[in-house]
Design an enzyme around this catalytic site. Structure first.
Site, PDB file in Angstrom:
ATOM      1  N   LYS A   5       0.818  -1.192   0.000  1.00 27.48           N
ATOM      2  CA  LYS A   5       0.000   0.000   0.000  1.00 27.48           C
ATOM      3  C   LYS A   5       0.861   1.256   0.000  1.00 27.48           C
ATOM      4  O   LYS A   5       0.379   2.341  -0.242  1.00 27.48           O
ATOM      5  CB  LYS A   5      -0.875   0.006   1.276  1.00 27.48           C
ATOM      6  CG  LYS A   5      -1.885  -1.126   1.327  1.00 27.48           C
ATOM      7  CD  LYS A   5      -2.568  -1.173   2.708  1.00 27.48           C
ATOM      8  CE  LYS A   5      -1.930  -2.305   3.415  1.00 27.48           C
ATOM      9  NZ  LYS A   5      -2.485  -2.947   4.529  1.00 27.48           N
ATOM     10  N   GLY A   6       2.143   1.058   0.292  1.00 28.46           N
ATOM     11  CA  GLY A   6       3.039   2.190   0.522  1.00 28.46           C
ATOM     12  C   GLY A   6       3.132   3.195  -0.611  1.00 28.46           C
ATOM     13  O   GLY A   6       3.286   4.390  -0.381  1.00 28.46           O
ATOM     14  N   GLU A  30       7.321   2.578  -6.365  1.00 28.87           N
ATOM     15  CA  GLU A  30       7.475   2.039  -5.013  1.00 28.87           C
ATOM     16  C   GLU A  30       7.697   3.181  -4.022  1.00 28.87           C
ATOM     17  O   GLU A  30       8.169   4.261  -4.392  1.00 28.87           O
ATOM     18  CB  GLU A  30       8.659   1.049  -5.029  1.00 28.87           C
ATOM     19  CG  GLU A  30       9.036   0.402  -3.727  1.00 28.87           C
ATOM     20  CD  GLU A  30       7.961  -0.404  -3.017  1.00 28.87           C
ATOM     21  OE1 GLU A  30       6.853   0.119  -2.831  1.00 28.87           O
ATOM     22  OE2 GLU A  30       8.261  -1.536  -2.589  1.00 28.87           O
ATOM     23  N   ASP A  31       7.369   2.929  -2.774  1.00 30.16           N
ATOM     24  CA  ASP A  31       7.581   3.962  -1.751  1.00 30.16           C
ATOM     25  C   ASP A  31       9.057   4.080  -1.394  1.00 30.16           C
ATOM     26  O   ASP A  31       9.604   5.164  -1.324  1.00 30.16           O
ATOM     27  CB  ASP A  31       6.724   3.706  -0.491  1.00 30.16           C
ATOM     28  CG  ASP A  31       6.903   2.303   0.113  1.00 30.16           C
ATOM     29  OD1 ASP A  31       7.653   1.482  -0.458  1.00 30.16           O
ATOM     30  OD2 ASP A  31       6.278   2.027   1.157  1.00 30.16           O
ATOM     31  N   ASP A  33      14.818  -0.388  -0.309  1.00 37.77           N
ATOM     32  CA  ASP A  33      15.620  -0.592   0.900  1.00 37.77           C
ATOM     33  C   ASP A  33      16.653  -1.691   0.622  1.00 37.77           C
ATOM     34  O   ASP A  33      17.683  -1.432   0.010  1.00 37.77           O
ATOM     35  CB  ASP A  33      14.650  -0.940   2.038  1.00 37.77           C
ATOM     36  CG  ASP A  33      15.294  -1.059   3.397  1.00 37.77           C
ATOM     37  OD1 ASP A  33      16.353  -0.453   3.606  1.00 37.77           O
ATOM     38  OD2 ASP A  33      14.733  -1.754   4.266  1.00 37.77           O
ATOM     39  N   PHE A  88      14.670   4.813   9.682  1.00 39.71           N
ATOM     40  CA  PHE A  88      13.327   4.294   9.449  1.00 39.71           C
ATOM     41  C   PHE A  88      12.356   5.462   9.378  1.00 39.71           C
ATOM     42  O   PHE A  88      12.272   6.284  10.276  1.00 39.71           O
ATOM     43  CB  PHE A  88      12.893   3.302  10.532  1.00 39.71           C
ATOM     44  CG  PHE A  88      11.731   2.475  10.070  1.00 39.71           C
ATOM     45  CD1 PHE A  88      11.932   1.323   9.321  1.00 39.71           C
ATOM     46  CD2 PHE A  88      10.431   2.881  10.332  1.00 39.71           C
ATOM     47  CE1 PHE A  88      10.858   0.578   8.847  1.00 39.71           C
ATOM     48  CE2 PHE A  88       9.346   2.145   9.868  1.00 39.71           C
ATOM     49  CZ  PHE A  88       9.557   0.993   9.125  1.00 39.71           C
ATOM     50  N   VAL A  89      11.635   5.530   8.263  1.00 38.43           N
ATOM     51  CA  VAL A  89      10.753   6.674   8.024  1.00 38.43           C
ATOM     52  C   VAL A  89       9.290   6.244   7.958  1.00 38.43           C
ATOM     53  O   VAL A  89       8.981   5.089   7.649  1.00 38.43           O
ATOM     54  CB  VAL A  89      11.135   7.404   6.713  1.00 38.43           C
ATOM     55  CG1 VAL A  89      12.502   8.047   6.826  1.00 38.43           C
ATOM     56  CG2 VAL A  89      11.083   6.455   5.525  1.00 38.43           C
ATOM     57  N   ASP A  93       4.656   3.099   6.422  1.00 42.75           N
ATOM     58  CA  ASP A  93       4.043   2.731   7.700  1.00 42.75           C
ATOM     59  C   ASP A  93       5.038   2.194   8.706  1.00 42.75           C
ATOM     60  O   ASP A  93       6.147   1.790   8.365  1.00 42.75           O
ATOM     61  CB  ASP A  93       2.980   1.657   7.468  1.00 42.75           C
ATOM     62  CG  ASP A  93       3.614   0.294   7.133  1.00 42.75           C
ATOM     63  OD1 ASP A  93       4.469   0.248   6.216  1.00 42.75           O
ATOM     64  OD2 ASP A  93       3.284  -0.707   7.788  1.00 42.75           O
ATOM     65  N   ARG A 102       0.659   5.943   7.771  1.00 45.98           N
ATOM     66  CA  ARG A 102       0.721   6.116   6.318  1.00 45.98           C
ATOM     67  C   ARG A 102       0.133   7.463   5.901  1.00 45.98           C
ATOM     68  O   ARG A 102       0.531   8.048   4.903  1.00 45.98           O
ATOM     69  CB  ARG A 102      -0.088   5.017   5.612  1.00 45.98           C
ATOM     70  CG  ARG A 102       0.528   3.625   5.720  1.00 45.98           C
ATOM     71  CD  ARG A 102      -0.183   2.692   4.747  1.00 45.98           C
ATOM     72  NE  ARG A 102       0.061   1.292   5.017  1.00 45.98           N
ATOM     73  CZ  ARG A 102       1.121   0.605   4.585  1.00 45.98           C
ATOM     74  NH1 ARG A 102       2.042   1.202   3.865  1.00 45.98           N
ATOM     75  NH2 ARG A 102       1.255  -0.672   4.868  1.00 45.98           N
TER      76      ARG A 102
HETATM   77  P1  IMP Z   1      13.059  -4.039   0.496  1.00 42.68           P
HETATM   78  O1  IMP Z   1      12.532  -5.321  -0.073  1.00 42.68           O
HETATM   79  O2  IMP Z   1      13.958  -4.260   1.670  1.00 42.68           O
HETATM   80  O3  IMP Z   1      13.671  -3.106  -0.514  1.00 42.68           O
HETATM   81  O4  IMP Z   1      11.848  -3.379   1.205  1.00 42.68           O
HETATM   82  C1  IMP Z   1      11.045  -2.493   0.654  1.00 42.68           C
HETATM   83  C2  IMP Z   1       9.843  -2.340   1.550  1.00 42.68           C
HETATM   84  O5  IMP Z   1      10.189  -2.331   2.951  1.00 42.68           O
HETATM   85  C3  IMP Z   1       9.233  -1.013   1.279  1.00 42.68           C
HETATM   86  O6  IMP Z   1       8.292  -1.103   0.259  1.00 42.68           O
HETATM   87  C4  IMP Z   1       8.602  -0.686   2.608  1.00 42.68           C
HETATM   88  O7  IMP Z   1       7.319  -1.266   2.669  1.00 42.68           O
HETATM   89  C5  IMP Z   1       9.457  -1.353   3.631  1.00 42.68           C
HETATM   90  N1  IMP Z   1      10.370  -0.379   4.228  1.00 42.68           N
HETATM   91  C6  IMP Z   1      11.705  -0.323   4.113  1.00 42.68           C
HETATM   92  N2  IMP Z   1      12.219   0.705   4.777  1.00 42.68           N
HETATM   93  C7  IMP Z   1      11.176   1.342   5.341  1.00 42.68           C
HETATM   94  C8  IMP Z   1      11.053   2.516   6.165  1.00 42.68           C
HETATM   95  O8  IMP Z   1      12.021   3.206   6.516  1.00 42.68           O
HETATM   96  N3  IMP Z   1       9.793   2.844   6.527  1.00 42.68           N
HETATM   97  C9  IMP Z   1       8.694   2.140   6.161  1.00 42.68           C
HETATM   98  N4  IMP Z   1       8.758   1.060   5.386  1.00 42.68           N
HETATM   99  C10 IMP Z   1       9.995   0.657   4.988  1.00 42.68           C
HETATM  100 MG    MG Z   2       6.014  -1.143   0.732  1.00 45.85          MG
END
Ligand code: IMP
Ligand code: MG
Length: 186
Positions: free
Chosen positions: A50-51, A106-107, A110, A159-160, A166, A172
């Site tokens: 949902k991000g 994507e939001d 990471d 962490f944001v 969220d 959110r």
């Molecule tokens: P990745 O697979 O580790 O790249 O994760 C991506 C997902 O992790 C994002 O779409 C977010 O939902 C979540 N995420 C990673 N860092 C944060 C953060 O700082 N705040 C909130 N959600 C995060």
């Molecule tokens: Mg996400």
């Protein structure tokens, strides 16, 4: 900067990393860039629920090209502030993307686990092009070799929350991107 907007009680005391005005300005720039890069072509914006919901709807309005939307949803197992590495598709595309120019929206990028999984999956549908637009990028945390084509802001290992992002499904709806206080995390 401490946020003092009194209309938003749950916002109080949170440190704002990027204000709604900064976000809006950056989204306009990215929208204009995408419109130039794909001039004359139609785009499919694929948002990751949902991000990415707020970023996608703002970005779509900043793009001056013919645009359609679709959404996918994934679940990642593990604690709310960590990505465990296992990703599962829980909502697939509604419409075929074969031969289309796809912008995966994507939001936050990471570890890269989610977007590498989704890119692999979407490529199997043979889009004409597949590019990534992410509101935030945290390159320090990368586990997979993946980069976004369009990045709103690059941040440190923080962490944001807010603007779609969220902590345990909350926050959110904060209009600004804020830092999650470390003592409130698990
Ligand atoms: P990745 O697979 O580790 O790249 O994760 C991506 C997902 O992790 C994002 O779409 C977010 O939902 C979540 N995420 C990673 N860092 C944060 C953060 O700082 N705040 C909130 N959600 C995060
Ligand atoms: Mg996400």
């Amino acid at each position: 900067m401490l946020n003092k907007r009194h209309t938003e009680p749950h916002h109080e005391g949170l440190r704002v990393l990027f204000s709604r005005e900064q976000i809006a300005e950056r989204v306009q720039e990215i929208g204009a860039q995408i419109s130039r890069d794909y001039a004359g072509q139609a785009l499919v914006l694929v948002g990751v629920l949902k991000g990415a919901a707020f970023f996608l709807t703002d970005l779509a309005r900043a793009i001056s090209l013919d645009c359609t939307f679709d959404f996918v949803a994934v679940s990642s197992y593990g604690k709310s502030t960590k990505t465990s590495g296992a990703v599962k598709l829980i909502k697939d595309l509604d419409h075929p993307i074969e031969g289309k120019v796809v912008v995966l929206v994507e939001d936050i990028l990471d570890t890269g686990v989610t977007l590498s999984y989704l890119c692999k999956l979407l490529r199997q549908h043979n889009p004409r092009a597949l590019v990534i637009a992410t509101c935030l990028d945290k390159p320090a945390r990368r586990l997979e070799r993946i980069d976004a084509d369009y990045v709103g802001f690059t941040i440190k290992n923080q962490f944001v929350i807010g603007y779609g992002m969220d902590f345990a499904e909350r926050y959110r709806n904060l209009p600004d991107i804020c830092l999650m206080p470390p003592n409130q995390r698990d």
